[in-house]
Design a protein around this motif. Structure first.
Motif, PDB file in Angstrom:
ATOM      1  N   ALA A 135      29.353   9.921 -17.686  1.00 28.82           N
ATOM      2  CA  ALA A 135      30.051  10.188 -16.419  1.00 28.82           C
ATOM      3  C   ALA A 135      31.378  10.896 -16.641  1.00 28.82           C
ATOM      4  O   ALA A 135      31.809  11.707 -15.815  1.00 28.82           O
ATOM      5  CB  ALA A 135      30.277   8.883 -15.660  1.00 28.82           C
ATOM      6  N   VAL A 136      32.045  10.603 -17.766  1.00 27.85           N
ATOM      7  CA  VAL A 136      33.349  11.235 -18.036  1.00 27.85           C
ATOM      8  C   VAL A 136      33.276  12.219 -19.212  1.00 27.85           C
ATOM      9  O   VAL A 136      34.307  12.701 -19.682  1.00 27.85           O
ATOM     10  CB  VAL A 136      34.422  10.162 -18.313  1.00 27.85           C
ATOM     11  N   ARG A 137      32.054  12.481 -19.671  1.00 29.67           N
ATOM     12  CA  ARG A 137      31.813  13.461 -20.746  1.00 29.67           C
ATOM     13  C   ARG A 137      32.591  13.149 -22.028  1.00 29.67           C
ATOM     14  O   ARG A 137      33.081  14.064 -22.710  1.00 29.67           O
ATOM     15  CB  ARG A 137      32.153  14.872 -20.253  1.00 29.67           C
ATOM     16  N   MET A 138      32.685  11.892 -22.377  1.00 28.98           N
ATOM     17  CA  MET A 138      33.332  11.496 -23.632  1.00 28.98           C
ATOM     18  C   MET A 138      32.255  11.414 -24.719  1.00 28.98           C
ATOM     19  O   MET A 138      31.837  10.334 -25.137  1.00 28.98           O
ATOM     20  CB  MET A 138      34.055  10.166 -23.476  1.00 28.98           C
ATOM     21  N   TRP A 139      31.811  12.582 -25.169  1.00 29.48           N
ATOM     22  CA  TRP A 139      30.636  12.656 -26.028  1.00 29.48           C
ATOM     23  C   TRP A 139      30.833  11.941 -27.359  1.00 29.48           C
ATOM     24  O   TRP A 139      29.862  11.492 -27.980  1.00 29.48           O
ATOM     25  CB  TRP A 139      30.273  14.124 -26.259  1.00 29.48           C
TER      26      TRP A 139
END
Length: 401
Positions: A135-139
């Motif tokens: 959801a927050v693109r903290m890959w």
């Protein structure tokens, strides 16, 4: 309104660390007491898979998975800013975990049904983490998902060795390699998370800048352990035997992680048990890997190395992390409560007895096993007694969580 009223009355369900830390610790004491009785000839349970299987499985997937879930589902809220599991969804996840423990210990339902209930837990945890990370693109944090799924795969393999040992050739070998795979995956997770939190907690508490991270050293520390896990997966899935390669990788991983640990300035934490407990627990990772490599090369069983990792690293790191997180996330001052330093020291001593001592003095196993079991129970009972109030009551600052 009814839900909100129940939610306020049950602070235990506000964040995952609360129920999973307390019930996971309680379950470990129960499992160890049952193991103590079995070791002294008193059969208190006739569990699924037999007592030897149950002990190994439940310390990894009963106790270990609960603490891992509690920590990660709490940490993901900090990492992403997304609300983590709470209320009814968290209660449902806890019931799933509890149901598996009951089924494995007390019932004779079909193996496939027990497998489905037990194995579902870790994928559900992984799904919850993945949703918030994506959801927050903290890959960067998404790498925890395949680690959890790998641990679930090890769980499936341990179950398959019991469900139909006639169909599966050499089910005892499958069980052994699956247990090794699970312990190595947990070790990789400790290296990943330990590298984040141990230097951060140490520098923050003692008031110095975090040590610089050396890219090559980080790659060697984490990368070699990831390679070890992948090699063990191949061994688990095939007839491959690669003792020399595995031992070489383990020696590289041990050296790089010992060097990594030396940069965290753990010697400055000798007055802070919640810190030196973390540093000492990480020390058992290179120690366990060196012992494992040596036992592979010499053709010995690797039980001593496994217990160096399981008690000295996993058991101690989890105890130290739970003691700190349970205070910080309930709004309390982060300090060492009476007896926690003793609990950590006792657990570390037990790890040395079960690993190094038994290698040197193998004929002392009978009394060593008893001391180690008692030490674990004492250490975790201290945690349970001290932390029941923080975990079961609302935050002292009045905020949620």
């Amino acid at each position: 309104m009814a839900f909100q009223s129940l939610y306020q009355r049950l602070p235990l369900m506000r964040l995952a660390f609360r129920p999973f830390f307390w019930f996971g610790a309680l379950f470990s004491v129960f499992a160890m007491l049952v193991w103590f009785g079995f070791w002294h000839g008193n059969v208190w349970l006739s569990p699924y898979g037999g007592m030897l299987w149950w002990h190994q499985h439940e310390m990894l997937f009963g106790f270990g998975s609960a603490i891992i879930a509690g920590f990660l589902l709490t940490a993901v809220q900090n990492w992403t800013g997304q609300p983590s599991l709470s209320g009814w969804p968290l209660l449902a996840l806890l019931i799933t975990w509890l149901a598996a423990r009951v089924l494995l210990a007390f019932t004779y339902l079909p193996g496939w049904l027990i497998l489905l209930v037990d194995v579902s837990f870790l994928p559900l945890v992984a799904l919850s983490i993945a949703k918030r990370v994506i959801a927050v693109r903290m890959w960067r944090n998404l790498m925890l998902v395949p680690v959890l799924l790998a641990l679930a795969f090890a769980n499936i393999a341990m179950h398959l060795a019991v469900i139909n040992p006639v169909v599966i050739n050499n089910s005892a070998l499958l069980l052994r390699e699956a247990g090794h795979f699970a312990m190595l995956v947990i070790t990789l997770l400790m290296v990943l998370l330990g590298g984040r939190v141990i230097p951060f907690f140490t520098s923050r508490k003692l008031g110095f800048d975090q040590p610089a991270r050396y890219r090559l050293l980080e790659l060697a520390s984490i990368g070699t352990l990831a390679a070890i896990v992948m090699l063990q997966a191949l061994i688990l899935l095939s007839d491959l035997r690669a003792n020399a390669l595995m031992a070489a990788l383990m020696l590289i991983a041990a050296l790089s992680n010992a060097w990594r640990l030396s940069h965290w300035q753990g010697w400055k934490s000798f007055r802070e048990p919640l810190l030196w407990g973390l540093h000492a627990s990480y020390t058992f990772i290179p120690l366990g890997l060196v012992m494992w490599a040596w036992q592979l090369i010499s053709g010995q069983r690797v039980e001593s190395a496994l217990h160096a990792l399981a008690i000295g690293s996993m058991g101690t790191m989890m105890l130290a992390m739970m003691a700190r997180v349970s205070l910080g996330h309930t709004g309390r001052a982060i300090r060492t409560l009476p007896g926690i330093g003793v609990a950590l020291a006792v657990l570390l001593l037990a790890a040395l007895l079960r690993s190094v001592w038994l290698v040197l003095f193998p004929h002392s196993s009978q009394w060593v096993y008893s001391i180690v079991i008692i030490a674990w129970c004492v250490s975790y009972l201290i945690f349970l007694l001290h932390y029941a109030v923080p975990l079961f009551t609302a935050r002292v600052d009045g905020t949620d969580g």
